[in-house]
Structures are given as structure tokens and as C-alpha cells.
Design an enzyme around this catalytic site. Sequence first.
Site, PDB file in Angstrom:
ATOM      1  N   ASP A 147       4.653  10.445   6.819  1.00  0.00           N
ATOM      2  CA  ASP A 147       3.682  11.445   7.688  1.00  0.00           C
ATOM      3  C   ASP A 147       4.435  12.369   8.465  1.00  0.00           C
ATOM      4  O   ASP A 147       3.658  13.336   9.121  1.00  0.00           O
ATOM      5  CB  ASP A 147       2.933  10.430   8.815  1.00  0.00           C
ATOM      6  CG  ASP A 147       1.506  10.902   8.555  1.00  0.00           C
ATOM      7  OD1 ASP A 147       1.021  11.162   7.427  1.00  0.00           O
ATOM      8  OD2 ASP A 147       0.682  10.390   9.355  1.00  0.00           O
ATOM      9  N   ASP A 448      -5.701  -1.092  12.759  1.00  0.00           N
ATOM     10  CA  ASP A 448      -5.836  -2.488  12.336  1.00  0.00           C
ATOM     11  C   ASP A 448      -7.094  -3.106  12.638  1.00  0.00           C
ATOM     12  O   ASP A 448      -7.783  -3.628  11.999  1.00  0.00           O
ATOM     13  CB  ASP A 448      -4.354  -3.026  12.324  1.00  0.00           C
ATOM     14  CG  ASP A 448      -3.926  -3.006  13.911  1.00  0.00           C
ATOM     15  OD1 ASP A 448      -4.545  -2.334  14.755  1.00  0.00           O
ATOM     16  OD2 ASP A 448      -2.911  -3.457  13.881  1.00  0.00           O
TER      17      ASP A 448
END
Length: 736
Positions: A147, A448
Site C-alpha cells: 500500500d 478485523d
Amino acid sequence: MEAFSRACPPPPLHTLQPSRLTGFNRVFAAVYTGAILALLYHRSFKLIYSTTLPSFFISLSILISDLLLAFLWAAMQPYRMRPIYRNEFPDNLGKIVKEESDFPPLDVFICTADPYKEPPMGVANTALSVMAYDYPPEKISVYVSDDGGSQLTLFAFMEAAKFATHWLPFCRKKNIVERSPEEYFASTNSWSSEVEEIKTMYDSMKFRVENVVERGKVGDEYITGEEDRKAFLKWTHGSTRQNHPTVIQVLLENSKDITGHLMPNLIYVSREKRKISPHHFKAGALNVLLRVSAAMTNAPLILTLDCDMYSNDPSTPLRVLCYLLNPHDQSKLGYVQFPQHFKGINKNDTYACEYKRLFQINMVGFDGLAGPNYAGTGCFFRRRVFFGGPLTLLSPEIPELGPYHIVNRPIQSQPIFELSHKVAGCNYENHTKWGSEVGFRYGSLIEDYNTGYRLQCEGWKSIFCNPRRAAFLGDAPITLVDLLNQQKRWAIGLLEMLFSKFSPLTFGIRSMGLLMGLAYAHNGMWPFWSIPITIYAFLPQLALLNGITIFPMVSEPWFLLYVFLFIGAYGQDLFEFILFDGTIQRWWNDQRLWMIRGVTCYLFGSTEFFLKSFGISTQGFNVTSKVVDDEQSRRYEQGVFEFGVPSPMFVSLTTAAIINLVSFVWGLFLLVFRGRQLEGMFLQMFIAGFVVVNSLPIYEAMVLRGDKGRMPVRIAIISTFLACGLLAAASIALRD
């Protein structure tokens, strides 16, 4: 013979054993609930009959704290209602699945974002460790999301791909357990000419990668082929971390037989980023990998890994198949979660980085309900879970991205190449369901928790797999400021979920039932620990300094209630900690860090969240550094606290330590030199003394230490002035 076959069922792939403590937990919860109700009655009575404004304020503050503590305790009880333990039998797979070719393909997602905070060599070791799984290599595809869009990371994986052609056959030939090269060479005692040769290759690769990272660019001398040179030309002039085109590079392809051995796929992916387009942090990167992998391989099984969480057991996928290939578990089973274990934690786990309750104790309790939450790494998903609930399939906007689509073209073919780049574009998700109903979910810094929670609300179940040998090992923070910054980010993300339309207190309870909703709410309300911890860290002590009694005297029956509540809560927590192979010293440090987090990261995270809610700009997502300084590492191994960075969070922590020390010393002075009876102040003295004992590392860092990890002088000065201000304000405000 047929009758004999019917009489002999297939061997079990896994077993389940309920905890023997279930009955005790339920009885203790009932008794402790009665004690909490009695305490709240006592506190309410004190509030109603307050005769002065200071006493009313104190009683109200303590009642609010106790109500929050009571709710947080109640929300923890679902974990204790039906904890279960599981065992897998991978050796029995051969009796169920005749050929390894029948194993489902596996796509592995590894995310990294900054080559300076997450060294590329560490990320490469993680990739190499899973590429070397005891699993058909032609069925493994590893996707690395960069990223940060860094040529340094791409170069590291080009080197890793070359080394893999030697490392993977070596692992299979020697049948070694440590498949991470760095860990294997650091731990092996068996040296031979073959091992020396492989180590020389690894050291050479490591030198080149680290040299490139240090220089900050890939020199022409390291680009050996025309294909590699073309890859680096994909970065346009002016590319930055937040502004760069899509770069997808196939570094290994399993259809190519290299040196007589099949290799897994290894694909580097750097999605397109533009400053004007939202990128949704790690969740956005994972969704790009989900789509790119669908275009290229579309394996039905997906493993997500943090970049520093390498494989510690090559048989891990086989343990997962023990559940996925069991016909009784297939209908609603969405994912199998492994616990997070960390290497390099010192003997007594100074910063409580093990997170034993979060990643082990609570997971076992979750498993007895509908299954554990997604922990962000070490999790094997069915690809199908990202496309609607078990009974409702949400088809993506492009059929080729669907979970059941079969890819029948080479991954480097032109149509696959074009589709992969299209779905990695920064504007691809506009006007689609990605991040809201499909894929990893947006709306929180902690993708998450958000994703696992939403999947279970949709009806998916999960399983907690906790083998004796850790499946994965990762890096833990070794400085206090890194730990607190990480936890502050978690706190903000949890509050984003708690105050969203998908709040576990409302949406979660309706979707999953009371126990699962409360279990998720307990995690979601972590930042609220800051309220009772901060109040108990200051108010009783300030009241003691002004001669105000808050708690019952030792001779009163109510005093025994406080003793039972304290010993009961701490005793049960210690017992569970020891039961999961903890030690008393590690438990003590875990409790100390719980209090520290309450007056630092939880307090600051809550403040930042509410400021952000009112439109006040705050700091964004920060990557936790994986870089280790030698001096910091040495101090950490010695169990010495690291305060070297002047973080604002240290101000509230140090102020609390000073206030408690002054309060405790003043109480001792009254008792010893003035002969005053402090029976009514005993509990306040006890709380102040308890905090003082836990604050010894802070006093040491302020006064006694001279190393770089000592408390910064300006933090100590600011905290001292703030403590003096609080003492003066309290002496005025608490007057009758």
C-alpha cells in the site's frame, strides 16, 4: 464387507471438549452479580443521602464508575458460559481425501504499507514461510499488497522469488519445521554444506535488499533482466505513497516448472491511489486483493496475514481442512481463526503484548457460542463469506469476481491482466457494494473486528483453532509509546463501531442473540475503561488529601463486600491467566498495563473519537513500527520501561502517578506522625498504595534513570505542574 464398512465410520478429523469450569463459572457469576447489586444499592443510598455538594459529586462519580465496571464485567460473562477446546487430527485426512490434488486451492493475502516501518525482508520471510507450506505448491497463490507503492518492496520480492526456487525444495527435502529462512538460520544447530550454501544465498539476498532500503532506491546494478527493468518503469514520475498508479507484477507462476519443482504463484500488487479518492486503509487493500485474486486464481480458501506474522507450522492448512472437509461443519462455517502468538516477548512480558485474554482466553469462550471474532491475521476464510450470508448470495458487479467462478486462463494472459488492473483502480468501488455488503467492511479503523462481527451478524459461524505449536508468530511492540499508539487506534475503531448503526448493543444483539451481542459489546466498550480507571486513579486520592471518606470503615459490614468484589474479580482473572500457561508476574504486568491504558490510550482515543465526531480534525491511521533499535531492545529484555518519546499520553500517566504518591505519603504521615486513626480511609489508602506500587517504573524513569528511555524532562515538568494544579483545585472544590 459392505456391512463392515458401514459399521466403521470414517476416523474423526477433529474433536470438541467443553471446559470443566463451565459450572463453576455460572455459579460464581450468579454470586458475583448479587454482590454487584448490593454495591450499587449501597452507592445509590450514599448518593441519595448526600448532604453537601462535594459529597454528592463524589458519590455520583463513584456510582457512574461502578455502573460502568458492572456492565463491563457483565459483558465479559458470555465468554465464561460455555468455553470449549478443540483438537484436530490432520493424519486422518489421508483416509478422507485420497489425493492431495483434491485439496482446495489457497490464496494468501499479505499486507504491507511502509518499507521503513515494516522492513521488506521481514515481509519476504512471511511470504516464503507460507509458500513452503506442506500443501500442493501449485494450489498456493501468495498476493502481497504494497500500500506504500514502493519500488523497494517490489525489489525485495523479486529477490525473494529467486530465492524461493532454492528454499522451497530445500524445506521439502529436509522436512524442516521453521519455514521462515530468518528463523531457521537463527535456530538451527545442524550445519552442512547444503545448509551453508542456502544460507549464503539468503545472506546475499538480505544484503542486497537491506542495502537498497538504506539507499532509498533500486540501483541499476541490481536490475539484472529486461523484465525486471520494465516492472520498475511502471512507476510514473512524481509517484508517492498516496498518489501512484496500479502496479501488478507476477513474480512466480505455478504453471512454470523451475528446476524440476512446481512453485506457488507469487504476485505483487500495489493498488492505484489518488489523494482525492478514499482508500479505506487496510480494509481497502484487502478488498483489492480479494478482487485481483478472483480475477487471477479465485481460490475458495483465503488466508489473511499481517506482514510480520510468519508461519511457524507448515501443517497449518491441513488443520484447517479438518474442519472445512467435515460435511457436518460446512453449511455455515465461514472462517477458522488461529490465535496470535508473538516472538521476542521478554520473560515477564513488560508491556502485556501477549494479549492472552484477547487472543486466547476470550477466543475459547467465543468458540462455545457462535465462534471467535476475526483477529486480523492468521485467519482462513471461505471466499464465499464475503458475498452475503449463508442463505443469500450477493453477486458482484462483474461475474468473474464471484466466489464460484472458475479461472481457466493463465494469470499472465491479456484478459486476466486487464481485469486485474481494472478492479485495482481507486475509483472501481464507486456505486458498488464493496465495503458495505461485500468484501471486508469499511467504517472503522479496525477492519478485523468490523468484518468478523458483520459476517457473524449475517449468520456465519467460525471456529477457534489453537494447536499446541503456534501456527503463526509475529512481532510485538517493544516500546510503550508504540503499544499505546496501537491501542489508541484500536480504541477509536471500537468506538466507531459502538456508535454506528451496526452497534453490537443493538444490531448485534438483534442479529446474533444476547450472549454474542454482549461479547462483542465488551470488546467494543474497551475505551470506556478510561472512565472508571481515571476516576479511581484521582478522586479517592484527592478526597483522602482533603480528609473526605468515600468507602466504608473496616469495622462496617459493607467493607467485606468491597473485599469480596476485589478478590473475586482479580482472583478469577489470575486463575484463568494461569490456566492458559501464564505466570503470576506476567499477569501482574497485564493488570498494570490495563490501568496504564485506562489513563492514556483509552482516554486519548475516546477524546479523539468524540472530537472527530464533532468535525474537529484528528490524526489518521498510523502503521505500528516493526523496526527495532538495539538500545531499546536491550532495555526491553531487561524489563525496563521505555519512555524516551515525549508523548502527550505520558502526561496523564505521570500526573496520576504523582497524585497517588502524594496521597499515599500524606496518609502515612497522618497515621505515623499525628496518630490519626485512618479506619475510614483504609480503602482509599489501599487504592493509592496499589497505584504507587504499579507506578514504580514511572518514578524510576522520572528520577533515577539517565538512559535515552527515561521520562522526558518536559513531560515530568508538565505533569508536576498539572498535579499541583489538581491538588489546589481539589482543595477548593472539595471544601464543605
